[in-house]
Design an enzyme around this catalytic site. Structure first.
Site, mmCIF file in Angstrom:
data_model
loop_
_atom_site.group_PDB
_atom_site.id
_atom_site.type_symbol
_atom_site.label_atom_id
_atom_site.label_comp_id
_atom_site.label_asym_id
_atom_site.label_seq_id
_atom_site.Cartn_x
_atom_site.Cartn_y
_atom_site.Cartn_z
ATOM 1 N N LYS A 194 -73.953 12.981 12.166
ATOM 2 C CA LYS A 194 -74.039 11.879 13.173
ATOM 3 C C LYS A 194 -74.397 10.561 12.677
ATOM 4 O O LYS A 194 -75.358 9.986 12.568
ATOM 5 C CB LYS A 194 -74.746 12.491 14.366
ATOM 6 C CG LYS A 194 -74.463 11.660 15.518
ATOM 7 C CD LYS A 194 -75.011 12.468 16.798
ATOM 8 C CE LYS A 194 -74.132 13.379 17.237
ATOM 9 N NZ LYS A 194 -74.518 14.069 18.533
ATOM 10 N N GLU A 247 -70.705 24.272 18.266
ATOM 11 C CA GLU A 247 -71.852 23.246 17.958
ATOM 12 C C GLU A 247 -72.934 23.375 19.084
ATOM 13 O O GLU A 247 -72.597 23.337 20.267
ATOM 14 C CB GLU A 247 -71.292 21.695 18.062
ATOM 15 C CG GLU A 247 -72.094 20.578 17.583
ATOM 16 C CD GLU A 247 -71.533 19.341 17.336
ATOM 17 O OE1 GLU A 247 -72.236 18.176 17.450
ATOM 18 O OE2 GLU A 247 -70.348 19.311 17.221
ATOM 19 N N ASP A 263 -68.657 21.869 21.719
ATOM 20 C CA ASP A 263 -70.122 21.231 21.865
ATOM 21 C C ASP A 263 -70.981 21.648 23.251
ATOM 22 O O ASP A 263 -70.611 21.069 24.237
ATOM 23 C CB ASP A 263 -70.087 19.934 21.748
ATOM 24 C CG ASP A 263 -71.306 19.271 21.108
ATOM 25 O OD1 ASP A 263 -72.180 19.958 21.202
ATOM 26 O OD2 ASP A 263 -71.297 18.129 20.772
ATOM 27 N N GLN A 318 -73.072 18.565 11.591
ATOM 28 C CA GLN A 318 -72.486 17.407 12.103
ATOM 29 C C GLN A 318 -73.272 16.225 11.555
ATOM 30 O O GLN A 318 -74.395 15.866 11.939
ATOM 31 C CB GLN A 318 -72.724 17.395 13.533
ATOM 32 C CG GLN A 318 -71.385 16.578 14.149
ATOM 33 C CD GLN A 318 -71.608 15.351 15.034
ATOM 34 O OE1 GLN A 318 -71.741 14.474 14.140
ATOM 35 N NE2 GLN A 318 -71.735 15.183 16.322
ATOM 36 N N ASP A 378 -76.546 20.303 14.918
ATOM 37 C CA ASP A 378 -76.428 18.635 15.509
ATOM 38 C C ASP A 378 -77.785 18.536 15.793
ATOM 39 O O ASP A 378 -78.501 17.923 14.833
ATOM 40 C CB ASP A 378 -75.564 18.641 16.325
ATOM 41 C CG ASP A 378 -75.609 17.161 16.926
ATOM 42 O OD1 ASP A 378 -76.093 16.304 16.499
ATOM 43 O OD2 ASP A 378 -74.810 16.612 17.906
#
Length: 411
Positions: A329, A271, A236, A327, A305
């Protein structure tokens, strides 16, 4: 089974909040602290302890079910809601949410979740953290009322099927903790190590530090990993490669294609290599980067993300074909009804997805995430809370295994 009363308590999250804008602007680390003044509104320090709000529903049979309101580490940036300060929301929870909850029949989940997720105050939807925690509590209430697991309730109301084995885990590790990396290799995590790079300086000149770190992961897996163990390597980057390469997407694509070769024979997931100033720019850049990577024969998975926060955002990224994975989240999506729909939408449209969240959650919200994962089948889920990996792997794995054992016993 009706809701009889509501209890609230303010508590600790599993990690902390960071003002990402100030981190990138100052970059003066002092252990776990970052020196300097915060920039993003709401923060009292660049790094500060995370706080949560427990929402406890007292049911007619005097049983109590719980949901927990939490926000992500980097709140207040890239389209996210402001930093969550539980005490600021307690008056509204008492004056408005309590009357809305008390007297409701918890027999079903989806309609109630949609309603609270759409509620507005002063022309705005409730803070994502409030919607996240309240809907967790509502799901727990429905599961209790029907004597079912939460996974079974989700599957029944959303037309999905509960899986027959635990979903793969992304073990989230501290980058500098080699012993932790050993432990997740020992436990054969399906995806590892996350290992956040939050500042361009972390990458080193020409990103050599990132390259050497990726190579060291591969070396260690080969040294101590079990025969046949072949995890995916996930990194990430929080936009740091964008900070380093600027507008030079060709150079960025060359670097990523080379990094993919460095981690062979393991598959690579990257990511947020870039965080653009706006969502529209983020989508354009990711699409260009995907095209450039394909032209180089690179097969690494590009994960969106930042700027991909809500159910609507996720649909937008999918429709644009802007990444290989998203992602999801969970705290950023507000009500967990949105998280459920997001995973199912990804699967229906051929988009890979990580059912994620944040280290800044709690053991309870992690267990709810495990239930959602079993019912919806994402590609993998993020270990949480915290970045200890061991604890997150234990909480999520055991929750899934217990649930599967319960369902098998009933059958």
């Amino acid at each position: 089974m009706k809701i009889k009363d509501v209890i609230y308590s303010v508590g600790r999250s599993g990690y902390f909040n960071k003002d990402l804008v100030a981190v990138k602007a100052h970059g003066r680390n002092n252990g776990s602290f970052v020196e300097g003044a915060p920039i993003t509104p709401g923060y009292k320090a660049i790094v500060q302890p995370g706080a949560i709000l427990s929402v406890m529903l007292v049911l007619e049979d005097e049983s109590i079910v719980v949901g927990e309101c939490a926000d992500v580490i980097f709140s207040g940036v890239a389209g996210r809601d402001p930093l969550f300060v539980p005490e600021q929301h307690l008056p509204f929870m008492e004056s408005t949410v309590r009357p809305w909850l008390v007297g409701r029949d918890a027999k079903t989940f989806r309609a109630h979740a949609n309603e609270i997720d759409s509620m507005q105050a002063d022309g705005r939807r409730l803070h994502t953290s409030l919607r996240y925690g309240i809907t967790q509590a509502l799901l727990a209430a429905t599961a209790h009322a029907n004597r079912k697991t939460a996974a079974e309730i989700i599957a029944a109301e959303y037309g999905s099927t509960v899986g027959t084995k635990p979903v793969d885990l992304l073990a989230s590790c501290h980058r500098g903790d080699n012993l932790q990396l050993d432990r997740v290799i020992m436990k054969q995590a399906a995806v590892l190590p996350h290992a956040s790079f939050t500042m361009a300086v972390d990458l080193g000149p020409n990103a050599i530090v990132l390259t050497e770190y990726a190579r060291s992961i591969v070396k260690r897996i080969k040294e101590v990993g079990a025969p046949g163990y072949k995890p995916r390597i996930h990194l990430d980057l929080y936009g740091t490669l964008g900070d380093l390469f600027g507008d030079n997407l060709e150079g960025l694509a060359d670097y990523l294609a080379g990094l993919e070769k460095d981690v062979a024979p393991f598959d690579l997931l990257i990511e947020s290599p870039v965080i653009a100033p706006t969502q529209a720019e983020q989508i354009v850049i990711f699409k260009k980067l995907k095209t450039l990577l394909a032209a180089r024969g690179a097969r690494l998975g590009l994960i969106a993300d930042e700027w991909c926060n809500t159910l609507e955002d996720i649909r937008l990224f999918i429709e644009a074909g802007a990444s290989d994975y998203v992602q999801i989240k969970a705290p950023d999506l507000g009500g967990i009804n949105n998280t459920i729909e997001a995973v199912l939408f990804c699967k229906a449209n051929g988009m890979g997805c990580c059912l994620g969240g944040t280290a800044n959650e709690t053991d309870l919200s992690a267990r709810i995430t495990a239930q959602m994962a079993l019912a919806t089948g994402p590609d993998f889920i993020l270990s949480k809370p915290g970045i200890g990996a061991d604890e997150g792997i234990m909480i999520l794995t055991n929750e899934m295994l217990r649930t599967l054992a319960i369902i098998k016993h009933r059958a």
